[in-house]
Design a protein around this motif. Sequence first.
Motif, PDB file in Angstrom:
ATOM      1  N   PHE A 137       0.829  -1.202   0.000  1.00 55.06           N
ATOM      2  CA  PHE A 137       0.000   0.000   0.000  1.00 55.06           C
ATOM      3  C   PHE A 137       0.867   1.257   0.000  1.00 55.06           C
ATOM      4  CE2 PHE A 137      -2.951   3.184   1.557  1.00 55.06           C
ATOM      5  CZ  PHE A 137      -4.071   2.894   0.801  1.00 55.06           C
ATOM      6  N   GLY A 138       1.993   1.212   0.691  1.00 52.02           N
ATOM      7  CA  GLY A 138       2.920   2.345   0.677  1.00 52.02           C
ATOM      8  C   GLY A 138       3.439   2.611  -0.730  1.00 52.02           C
ATOM      9  N   PHE A 139       3.783   1.534  -1.454  1.00 55.08           N
ATOM     10  CA  PHE A 139       4.219   1.653  -2.844  1.00 55.08           C
ATOM     11  C   PHE A 139       3.121   2.308  -3.678  1.00 55.08           C
ATOM     12  CE2 PHE A 139       4.260  -0.285  -7.128  1.00 55.08           C
ATOM     13  CZ  PHE A 139       5.505   0.118  -7.581  1.00 55.08           C
ATOM     14  N   MET A 140       1.899   1.843  -3.512  1.00 56.27           N
ATOM     15  CA  MET A 140       0.782   2.417  -4.275  1.00 56.27           C
ATOM     16  C   MET A 140       0.602   3.893  -3.945  1.00 56.27           C
ATOM     17  SD  MET A 140      -2.020  -0.663  -4.227  1.00 56.27           S
ATOM     18  CE  MET A 140      -3.153   0.141  -5.350  1.00 56.27           C
ATOM     19  N   SER A 141       0.750   4.240  -2.700  1.00 53.13           N
ATOM     20  CA  SER A 141       0.593   5.643  -2.299  1.00 53.13           C
ATOM     21  C   SER A 141       1.658   6.528  -2.947  1.00 53.13           C
ATOM     22  CB  SER A 141       0.667   5.775  -0.775  1.00 53.13           C
ATOM     23  OG  SER A 141      -0.397   5.094  -0.174  1.00 53.13           O
ATOM     24  N   ARG A 142       2.906   6.053  -2.924  1.00 50.30           N
ATOM     25  CA  ARG A 142       3.980   6.833  -3.551  1.00 50.30           C
ATOM     26  C   ARG A 142       3.773   6.938  -5.058  1.00 50.30           C
ATOM     27  NH1 ARG A 142       6.408   3.650   0.029  1.00 50.30           N
ATOM     28  NH2 ARG A 142       7.252   2.206  -1.530  1.00 50.30           N
ATOM     29  N   MET A 143       3.349   5.854  -5.672  1.00 46.72           N
ATOM     30  CA  MET A 143       3.138   5.870  -7.116  1.00 46.72           C
ATOM     31  C   MET A 143       1.922   6.706  -7.494  1.00 46.72           C
ATOM     32  SD  MET A 143       5.742   4.369  -8.310  1.00 46.72           S
ATOM     33  CE  MET A 143       6.532   5.195  -6.914  1.00 46.72           C
ATOM     34  N   ALA A 144       0.930   6.768  -6.619  1.00 47.92           N
ATOM     35  CA  ALA A 144      -0.250   7.598  -6.890  1.00 47.92           C
ATOM     36  C   ALA A 144       0.143   9.073  -6.960  1.00 47.92           C
ATOM     37  CB  ALA A 144      -1.306   7.375  -5.816  1.00 47.92           C
TER      38      ALA A 144
END
Length: 100
Positions: free
Chosen positions: A40-47
């Motif tokens: 989820f952290g990866f998704m947040s940064r990529m968002a």
Amino acid sequence: MAIPRLDPAEAAAGLDGWTVDTARPALQRTFLFADFAEAFGFMSRMAILAEKQDHHPEWFNVYNRVEVTLTTHDAGGVTARDVTLARAMDAAYRARGGVS
């Protein structure tokens, strides 16, 4: 102005771990993480990055897995925008020590 399309197979060949979606012109990759928080952290940064690029992925997350599909809807296929975002995701994944 029209965005030039790229050959999906050629675009994927130049990327680490990306494949061509056989159902449509798009790039796909699955990223694996140690747990849900890392995924989820990866998704947040990529968002945040995607928003800055005004180019948004299609993605799906279950626990430690993030499945990403990139295509440029306005162009009807894969473009340099998809390759740029794919490379940025790869770099972020490597930097975080993704388990691939």
